[in-house]
Design an enzyme around this catalytic site. Structure first.
Site, mmCIF file in Angstrom:
data_model
loop_
_atom_site.group_PDB
_atom_site.id
_atom_site.type_symbol
_atom_site.label_atom_id
_atom_site.label_comp_id
_atom_site.label_asym_id
_atom_site.label_seq_id
_atom_site.Cartn_x
_atom_site.Cartn_y
_atom_site.Cartn_z
ATOM 1 N N ASN A 141 -1.507 -3.684 -11.757
ATOM 2 C CA ASN A 141 -0.118 -3.796 -11.303
ATOM 3 C C ASN A 141 -0.032 -3.756 -9.788
ATOM 4 O O ASN A 141 -0.961 -3.339 -9.088
ATOM 5 C CB ASN A 141 0.706 -2.638 -11.876
ATOM 6 C CG ASN A 141 0.076 -1.283 -11.584
ATOM 7 O OD1 ASN A 141 -0.853 -0.885 -12.270
ATOM 8 N ND2 ASN A 141 0.565 -0.590 -10.572
ATOM 9 N N ASP A 196 4.585 -2.490 -14.344
ATOM 10 C CA ASP A 196 3.262 -1.896 -14.588
ATOM 11 C C ASP A 196 2.496 -2.607 -15.694
ATOM 12 O O ASP A 196 1.527 -2.070 -16.225
ATOM 13 C CB ASP A 196 3.367 -0.387 -14.907
ATOM 14 C CG ASP A 196 1.998 0.297 -14.942
ATOM 15 O OD1 ASP A 196 1.130 -0.096 -14.160
ATOM 16 O OD2 ASP A 196 1.798 1.211 -15.758
ATOM 17 N N GLY A 204 -5.859 3.386 -8.467
ATOM 18 C CA GLY A 204 -5.060 3.951 -7.381
ATOM 19 C C GLY A 204 -3.737 3.255 -7.179
ATOM 20 O O GLY A 204 -2.932 3.679 -6.350
#
Length: 694
Positions: A275, A320, A192
């Site tokens: 991340n 990321d 998420g």
């Protein structure tokens, strides 16, 4: 699904036939004991997670005799997974965590369990992926669902034993990764961190009862709310000092969405954290800071979840990059001394050998092109960064590797006989830059991708992506050899005592290579790209190899496996087996159009914004699908406004993995239709064909 008495008895008979024997012995905590390699009872075969089997019956000297023993077609929208095998029974989960048990010798289905995710998942289905795996312990199969349930299933009957809700149904967290067993605990994280303001944590449950044992938060919460009550106050205070601004308003991220490992020797669990949310650190922590424990490996006590140590691979991560890739445990002889280590090849292109007792890095060599940092300073453990990589003042930077990573979640494997690690490596660039109005950036609700990055400036081009199979020597800290492969993404690897590597390719071939040299020794036309890794095991003394076919990507590949043409199957191989796959019957799927449909450029612009923030991950960059979902250019549904609304807004295809986007307005839905038609006409030429469609 109702389990018949006959099926239940068949499963019980198989289990009893092997119980207590070599093939299915049990340790003190009920885990499968795999010292002889007879079973493949956990994600990486054993808790070392090395994807190595000591079996030698199939070897480099006879693998040319390997043939198909049986195949099983799968009715699912996603099969990026690997099975488990215990006592002659294969267990696997596909799609929306639908779990099956199958006789490993005959392919006969024994039972199937469907958690009926589409009936309860709500907006969390928008994340797009299916499940990446299951776990096994004490006669129980464990699966986790998109909506956040951890479920224990009786391995003999397929009946649910317990279920625990691990997530808040209202937030943007979801689960697609596998559970991990650690002694009498089963542990789950979630994803998420690309979608919404969620705060990463992992939760441990009792294997037998489903009672929650502990929870470890990866990033600190709102200081005004006081201690969490489930994590060490001093640890969260330490972490909070590495954040700035009001990070808790955007959650922080750090989700443990895939890799973990249980270290039996030290009775601890290693967590691979994700991340930060959003990716751009200037938005979530505007004053900088390391942002603990984002992009780290964190060691916690198995019994209590108490923090022990951490190693942060990317302090202040803003790209990321994350540590959701394999965490493998072994002992290496380094400078004449045995060292208990972690082997880890995360997205960022460096291969880390980390001391398991202290969390300190021993070495960090490059296994792929890297330009965000020059090297890792082993004295401090920190990367020596290229200042331009943080795109200061929004200056665009062409970065190696891309956020896809130099190594994604496709498994790597370590062979203690050769001393090499086999990595399905990716070489891809990405332009990173700030959004046009950084100060005005706001989180977009509704499970849209929220990176906090800006669009690629006009005229900036990146190199064509490619891929390799890399053999890395963790003692010498160097690449020993690499083999160029097709496309950008290929399947995970396993390796064996028979001097073999098994790997599925995006070409549709399932291959066996020599582990010492990388020479291809055998290949099989699987009629479909493969991403999940194979497993190998024995039943009644005979060695088998099983792999599940299925391919998906957010990018078009060469060849490009169309979602509707994919042959998702379980394939099982043995020496001298002679089964055959049916011939391929290709579908004729031209790009659709209606000359009467007039594209409105303004509406298409609105649709492009929606597509690139919510549809691109499944339906493909540039609307050229990579197998994860149907190619919208070839679908007639967008030509019919009512049918399009039923699917996209109302959720008519949720049971096939298509989320319900009921937050989209009529104007946004209409914009999507115009953008789809615009892209269909711009790309109305043949795409790379399916090689099996001959």
């Amino acid at each position: 699904m109702k389990v018949t008495k006959k099926a239940a008895l068949a499963c019980s008979a198989i289990a009893l036939a092997f119980a207590g024997g070599i093939a299915c012995s049990r340790g003190a905590t009920g885990d499968v004991a795999n010292a002889d390699g007879a079973d493949w009872g956990s994600y990486g075969r054993t808790s070392d997670e090395d994807h190595f089997s000591p079996l030698t019956q199939i070897s480099d000297s006879n693998v040319s005799r390997l043939g198909l023993a049986w195949s099983m077609d799968l009715d699912t929208y996603d099969s990026f997974t690997a099975p488990l095998e215990v006592g002659g029974v294969l267990y696997f989960g596909v799609g929306s965590s639908v779990v099956s048990a199958v006789d490993a010798v005959t392919g006969k289905q024994l039972w199937q369990f469907d958690p009926e995710v589409s009936k309860v998942v709500g907006h969390k289905l928008r994340a797009g992926w299916g499940t990446r795996g299951i776990a096994y312990s004490q006669g129980r199969v464990f699966t986790a669902t998109r909506d956040g349930r951890m479920i224990a299933i009786d391995a003999k009957t397929g009946k649910q034993l317990w279920s625990a809700m691990t997530l808040d149904p209202k937030d943007d967290a979801y689960i697609s990764g596998p559970p991990w067993v650690a002694g009498d605990k089963v542990i789950i994280g979630f994803g998420g961190g690309d979608y919404g303001p969620v705060r990463g944590y992992v939760t441990a449950y009792d294997v037998a009862t489903g009672k929650k044992a502990w929870r470890f938060y990866v990033v600190p919460g709102n200081p005004a709310n006081g201690p969490d009550g489930e994590a060490s106050d001093s640890v969260m205070d330490m972490a909070a000092k590495t954040w700035t601004g009001e990070w808790w308003k955007v959650g922080g991220g750090g989700n443990v969405w895939h890799a973990m490992a249980y270290d039996k020797k030290y009775d601890r669990v290693y967590l691979g954290t994700g991340n930060g949310f959003p990716w751009n650190q200037k938005l979530r922590s505007p004053g900088g800071g390391d942002n603990l424990f984002v992009a780290s490996i964190v060691a916690v006590d198995r019994k209590t979840g108490k923090y022990l140590w951490h190693y942060q691979v990317n302090p202040g991560n803003t790209w990321d990059y994350n540590d959701a890739m394999d965490i493998q445990l072994t002992t290496l002889n380094i400078e004449g001394k045995p060292r208990d280590v972690i082997l880890h090849a995360p997205k960022n292109g460096f291969f880390y050998v980390i001391d398991r007792t202290t969390g300190k890095p021993i070495s960090a060599g490059q296994f792929a092109p890297v330009n965000w940092a020059s090297h890792i300073d082993l004295k401090t453990g920190r990367p020596v960064e290229n200042p331009k990589a943080r795109y200061p003042d929004g200056e665009p930077f062409i970065m190696w590797p891309s956020p896809t990573g130099a190594h994604a979640v496709q498994t790597m494997s370590y062979n203690p006989k050769t001393g090499l690690v086999y990595i399905p490596q990716i070489e891809q660039q990405r332009v990173v830059t700030d959004p046009p109005n950084l100060a005005e950036w706001k989180y977009k609700e509704g499970m849209f991708v929220n990176t906090g990055l800006g669009p690629v400036p006009a005229g900036m081009k990146t190199a064509a992506p490619s891929s390799n199979l890399v053999a890395y020597d963790p003692v010498a800290a160097k690449v020993r050899w690499k083999i160029p492969q097709s496309g950008m993404i290929n399947g995970g690897t396993i390796t064996t005592g028979g001097n073999l590597i098994f790997q599925g390719l995006n070409t549709g071939k399932f291959t066996a290579l020599a582990a010492d040299s990388g020479k291809t020794l055998w290949e099989f036309d699987a009629q479909n790209g493969i991403l999940g890794n194979a497993i190998t095991y024995t039943v009644k003394g005979k060695q088998y190899v099983t792999v599940i076919t299925g391919f998906r990507s957010s990018f078009a590949n060469t060849p490009n496996w169309d979602y509707r043409e994919q042959k998702r199957r379980v394939l099982t191989f043995a020496l001298d087996a002679k089964a055959k796959l049916p011939p391929v019957e290709p579908l004729d799927q031209p790009i659709q159009d209606d000359p009467a449909f007039v594209v409105d450029a303004d509406k298409a612009k609105i649709g492009g914004g929606v597509f690139n923030s919510s549809c691109i991950i499944c339906h493909g960059a540039g609307m050229i699908a990579g197998g994860a979902a149907p190619d919208l250019r070839k679908s007639a549904i967008p030509l019919d406004a009512d049918a399009f609304k039923q699917v996209v807004h109302d959720g008519a295809l949720m049971d096939r993995g298509m989320g319900k986007f009921d937050n989209l307005s009529d104007a946004e839905l209409e914009g999507l239709r115009h953008y789809i038609r615009q892209r269909a006409r711009e790309t109305a030429q043949p795409v790379a064909p399916n090689p099996a469609a001959k």
